[in-house]
Design a protein around this motif. Structure first.
Motif, PDB file in Angstrom:
ATOM      1  N   THR A  23      37.833  35.510  53.467  1.00 46.40           N
ATOM      2  CA  THR A  23      38.928  36.454  53.247  1.00 46.40           C
ATOM      3  C   THR A  23      39.271  36.563  51.765  1.00 46.40           C
ATOM      4  OG1 THR A  23      39.821  36.206  55.461  1.00 46.40           O
ATOM      5  CG2 THR A  23      41.363  36.897  53.752  1.00 46.40           C
ATOM      6  N   LYS A  24      39.253  35.423  51.063  1.00 48.77           N
ATOM      7  CA  LYS A  24      39.527  35.465  49.621  1.00 48.77           C
ATOM      8  C   LYS A  24      38.470  36.308  48.910  1.00 48.77           C
ATOM      9  CE  LYS A  24      41.779  31.003  49.435  1.00 48.77           C
ATOM     10  NZ  LYS A  24      41.504  29.574  49.290  1.00 48.77           N
ATOM     11  N   VAL A  25      37.216  36.093  49.293  1.00 46.23           N
ATOM     12  CA  VAL A  25      36.124  36.852  48.673  1.00 46.23           C
ATOM     13  C   VAL A  25      36.289  38.340  48.975  1.00 46.23           C
ATOM     14  CG1 VAL A  25      33.630  37.232  48.625  1.00 46.23           C
ATOM     15  CG2 VAL A  25      34.520  34.900  48.740  1.00 46.23           C
ATOM     16  N   ALA A  26      36.587  38.658  50.241  1.00 49.69           N
ATOM     17  CA  ALA A  26      36.739  40.063  50.643  1.00 49.69           C
ATOM     18  C   ALA A  26      37.888  40.714  49.881  1.00 49.69           C
ATOM     19  CB  ALA A  26      36.960  40.162  52.144  1.00 49.69           C
ATOM     20  N   ASN A  27      39.007  40.020  49.787  1.00 48.51           N
ATOM     21  CA  ASN A  27      40.154  40.572  49.070  1.00 48.51           C
ATOM     22  C   ASN A  27      39.816  40.835  47.607  1.00 48.51           C
ATOM     23  OD1 ASN A  27      41.823  40.603  51.270  1.00 48.51           O
ATOM     24  ND2 ASN A  27      42.728  38.591  50.841  1.00 48.51           N
ATOM     25  N   TRP A  28      39.068  39.896  47.029  1.00 45.84           N
ATOM     26  CA  TRP A  28      38.699  40.073  45.617  1.00 45.84           C
ATOM     27  C   TRP A  28      37.752  41.260  45.451  1.00 45.84           C
ATOM     28  CZ3 TRP A  28      34.184  39.979  42.739  1.00 45.84           C
ATOM     29  CH2 TRP A  28      34.379  40.011  41.341  1.00 45.84           C
ATOM     30  N   VAL A  29      36.747  41.350  46.328  1.00 44.71           N
ATOM     31  CA  VAL A  29      35.772  42.444  46.236  1.00 44.71           C
ATOM     32  C   VAL A  29      36.470  43.791  46.402  1.00 44.71           C
ATOM     33  CG1 VAL A  29      33.800  43.547  47.388  1.00 44.71           C
ATOM     34  CG2 VAL A  29      33.766  41.091  46.971  1.00 44.71           C
ATOM     35  N   ILE A  30      37.316  43.885  47.439  1.00 49.54           N
ATOM     36  CA  ILE A  30      37.955  45.173  47.732  1.00 49.54           C
ATOM     37  C   ILE A  30      39.052  45.492  46.721  1.00 49.54           C
ATOM     38  CG2 ILE A  30      39.380  46.398  49.419  1.00 49.54           C
ATOM     39  CD1 ILE A  30      37.796  44.847  51.593  1.00 49.54           C
ATOM     40  N   GLY A  31      39.874  44.489  46.397  1.00 47.58           N
ATOM     41  CA  GLY A  31      40.998  44.719  45.488  1.00 47.58           C
ATOM     42  C   GLY A  31      40.558  44.799  44.043  1.00 47.58           C
ATOM     43  N   ASP A  32      40.096  43.687  43.509  1.00 46.83           N
ATOM     44  CA  ASP A  32      39.784  43.628  42.075  1.00 46.83           C
ATOM     45  C   ASP A  32      38.538  44.424  41.704  1.00 46.83           C
ATOM     46  OD1 ASP A  32      41.442  41.381  42.920  1.00 46.83           O
ATOM     47  OD2 ASP A  32      41.349  40.763  40.818  1.00 46.83           O
ATOM     48  N   LEU A  33      37.431  44.109  42.370  1.00 45.56           N
ATOM     49  CA  LEU A  33      36.167  44.725  41.955  1.00 45.56           C
ATOM     50  C   LEU A  33      36.135  46.227  42.241  1.00 45.56           C
ATOM     51  CD1 LEU A  33      33.314  44.325  40.777  1.00 45.56           C
ATOM     52  CD2 LEU A  33      32.505  44.086  43.114  1.00 45.56           C
ATOM     53  N   PHE A  34      36.400  46.615  43.517  1.00 44.11           N
ATOM     54  CA  PHE A  34      36.347  48.040  43.854  1.00 44.11           C
ATOM     55  C   PHE A  34      37.385  48.823  43.057  1.00 44.11           C
ATOM     56  CE2 PHE A  34      34.315  47.610  48.357  1.00 44.11           C
ATOM     57  CZ  PHE A  34      33.200  47.070  47.754  1.00 44.11           C
ATOM     58  N   GLY A  35      38.548  48.194  42.821  1.00 42.77           N
ATOM     59  CA  GLY A  35      39.593  48.843  42.026  1.00 42.77           C
ATOM     60  C   GLY A  35      39.053  49.177  40.640  1.00 42.77           C
ATOM     61  N   ALA A  36      38.438  48.166  40.001  1.00 43.31           N
ATOM     62  CA  ALA A  36      37.920  48.357  38.644  1.00 43.31           C
ATOM     63  C   ALA A  36      36.762  49.356  38.640  1.00 43.31           C
ATOM     64  CB  ALA A  36      37.455  47.019  38.072  1.00 43.31           C
ATOM     65  N   LEU A  37      35.901  49.282  39.656  1.00 45.01           N
ATOM     66  CA  LEU A  37      34.759  50.208  39.733  1.00 45.01           C
ATOM     67  C   LEU A  37      35.249  51.643  39.888  1.00 45.01           C
ATOM     68  CD1 LEU A  37      32.304  48.221  42.048  1.00 45.01           C
ATOM     69  CD2 LEU A  37      31.947  48.756  39.641  1.00 45.01           C
ATOM     70  N   ASN A  38      36.232  51.814  40.761  1.00 40.73           N
ATOM     71  CA  ASN A  38      36.812  53.139  40.979  1.00 40.73           C
ATOM     72  C   ASN A  38      37.336  53.720  39.691  1.00 40.73           C
ATOM     73  OD1 ASN A  38      36.481  54.082  43.503  1.00 40.73           O
ATOM     74  ND2 ASN A  38      38.304  53.121  44.362  1.00 40.73           N
TER      75      ASN A  38
END
Lengths: 96, 495
Positions: free
Chosen positions: B359-374
């Motif tokens: 869940t921590k990994v998923a939250n980071w991928v969706i929140g931090d990474l996808f946010g920055a990529l977007n």
């Protein structure tokens, strides 16, 4: 099989992009009817439970590997074109 | 889930929708020739004499195209037909040099199947697949390059398409959109079509009819060649309304082919196409029936990856992800595989079970990474931070080397520079301070500097502990281990 009338001949000709003058339609309808009746003789053969025949010889469809080994012959492809520009075929404008 | 109803003056109507999706098969060569299929080549440079329909040329089927159609059928749980037949579909158009399209009419390679679509609020619905058949694409006409002429490029001519025909099972623009989205996801997962709608690798013909609830199907109109999911929805909304208005005015719907104009947001009749509907299909005498055995099907099945629905169930069940996280991650195959790699790496780096960190990994991928990529307008595929680098960062949080807040700072720098998390932490001296002595010294400093607040705290204003925590964190540059600060601060404040 219903008889082929003048209108049907005109329609088939239009679909095949063959121009046929009105005075030829009757004659062609007669010929096509003759052909159809001739072929209809096949209906006399009982074909119940017989699978359609795809080929007269016992051959299978030949398959090809997914390899690019053709193309790159723009000049040949366009050679017979009545008109070509910038590598495209050019045809009279076809748009709605 | 609210029903989609079109309110007319005389009562309610429902819309009935079926889609025919044309999906370009991913293959190196064309369906019946050895010319290439790449997008964007010089005009007529990827054309063989077969594709140009020169006299005497014979088509030979490309094995890969058959395999991809079978894989697609299997992914949709569909019946695979070991015997199918290619037919000629006859019509004249400048970009169809043969004068017919080789297609499959009576005996398609794939029969009935099912697509499960995901609707809002977790609802799902099963949409039936009627059939999938293989056929040739036509060439491309360009009408806007010359005042008198249309330019024709045959590069696309003969490229393999799968026509995926649904049953008339959809009842709203949302369902049609969800169907197209899901179909695209599945095709991209299994790699049978790249799903690129802008380049025309996937386009839809939409069959629309309306009826009063309980009535039999109405007369349908077919909207041709809609090339985005948004346009599919818009076209349906417009077309359904148009049909309701005609019926309520006492008119009749003509069964016809229509075009969607995205600029005006409306559909209009393509009258000249009407006659062309007489396709005079007949078996192509150049091609024997397409036949394969069970071994071919089994090999195709064995080559399928985990499908999106299965993956989502596993993410929720085995990894304990929320339904939302799981849905976001499986929507694109690239996202799902990025997540799986980073999870794997995080498990390796932290030595913790996957379920504990997922869940921590998923939250980071969706929140931090996808946010920055977007924000940067990038896709997962060209992320400047690799899955491995992301895992290292997460491991640093997990083992207490850096705090979550510092991690955000580190991530920003990673995203900008492409450097590893460890390097940045080292270079910037961001390592979390877990040395009790060092933290105590900071605490003492903060307490000494704020005698007023200390007095108030001791006078009963407990909440001021938050103020002290904040000051300590601030003075440490955010590096003090927050757990330790809390632990050490209270006894000192209490004196």
């Amino acid at each position: 099989m219903s008889d082929i009338d003048k209108a049907t001949v005109a329609k088939i000709a239009r679909l095949a992009r063959i121009r046929i003058e009105d005075d030829k339609l009757d004659h062609l309808a007669g010929e096509l009817n003759g052909i159809m009746h001739w072929i209809e003789q096949l209906n006399e053969v009982n074909t119940d439970n017989i699978a359609p025949m795809a080929s007269v010889v016992d051959a299978k469809l030949r398959w090809r590997q997914d390899e690019v080994n053709d193309g790159g012959i723009q000049d040949k492809v366009l050679k017979n074109a009545p008109n070509a520009e910038y590598g495209f075929f050019t045809v009279p404008k076809v748009i709605e | 889930m609210a029903k989609y109803i079109i309110q007319g003056a005389t009562g309610d109507f429902e819309v009935v929708l079926g889609l025919e999706v044309h999906a370009q098969v991913t293959s190196n060569a064309k369906l019946f020739s050895g010319a290439a299929t790449d997008f964007g080549a010089e005009p007529n440079a990827q054309v063989s004499l077969v594709d140009a329909a020169m006299p005497g040329m014979l088509p030979t089927i490309n094995e890969e195209c058959v395999r991809q159609a079978v894989r697609t059928g299997l992914a949709l749980g569909a019946q695979i037909n070991k015997y199918s037949v290619f037919d000629r579909k006859n019509y004249f158009y400048a970009d169809l040099p043969q004068g017919y399209q080789i297609s499959q009419f009576k005996h398609p390679v794939v029969g009935e199947g099912i697509v499960k679509i995901d609707l809002e609020d977790g609802y799902t619905k099963e949409i039936g697949i009627e059939r999938i058949h293989l056929e040739q694409d036509a060439g491309k006409s360009m009408h806007d390059q010359h005042p008198q002429f249309t330019y024709v490029d045959l590069n696309r001519s003969g490229v393999a398409l799968m026509e995926i025909v649904s049953k008339p099972d959809m009842r709203s623009p949302e369902e049609a959109g969800a169907y197209l989205t899901k179909l695209r996801t599945i095709l991209r997962y299994i790699g049978s079509c790249d799903g690129n709608m802008e380049q025309g690798s996937m386009r839809a013909d939409v069959n629309v009819s309306v009826r009063r609830p309980g009535e039999p199907f109405g007369t349908r109109c077919e909207i041709k060649n809609v090339n985005s999911i948004r346009f599919v929805r818009q076209a349906i909304e417009y077309e359904a309304r148009r049909q309701v208005d005609i019926i309520e005015d006492g008119g009749k719907i003509d069964q016809e082919t229509r075009l969607f104009d995205p600029v005006k947001g409306e559909t209009r009749s393509m009258r000249s196409k009407e006659e062309a509907h007489d396709y005079r299909y007949f078996p192509d005498p150049d091609l024997l029936p397409l036949e394969f055995d069970d071994a071919f099907i089994d090999a195709a099945r064995a080559s399928l990856p985990e499908l999106p629905d299965d993956k989502r169930a596993r993410f929720e069940g085995e990894l304990g992800l929320s339904a939302y996280n799981a849905a976001v991650l499986v929507a694109e195959q690239e996202s799902a595989s990025f997540f799986e790699v980073i999870l794997d790496e995080t498990v390796k780096a932290t030595k913790k079970p996957a379920k504990d960190v997922a869940t921590k990994v998923a939250n980071w991928v969706i929140g931090d990474l996808f946010g920055a990529l977007n924000k940067a307008g990038k896709s997962v595929a060209d992320s400047p931070v690799s899955a491995k680098q992301g895992a290292e960062l997460l491991a640093l949080i997990e083992d207490g080397t850096i705090s979550g807040r510092i991690a955000k700072e580190v991530f920003e720098l990673m995203f900008e520079t492409g450097k590893d998390a460890g390097t940045i932490v080292e270079e910037k001296g961001l390592k979390q301070v877990s040395d009790t002595g060092a933290i105590e010294r900071i605490i003492d400093e903060v307490i000494a500097a704020n005698p007023g607040q200390l007095a108030e705290y001791r006078g009963g204003k407990d909440k001021l502990i938050g103020f002290f925590v904040g000051q300590v964190m601030k003075l440490s540059g955010g590096k003090a281990n927050p757990g330790l600060v809390n632990q050490l601060l209270k006894p000192k404040l209490d004196g």
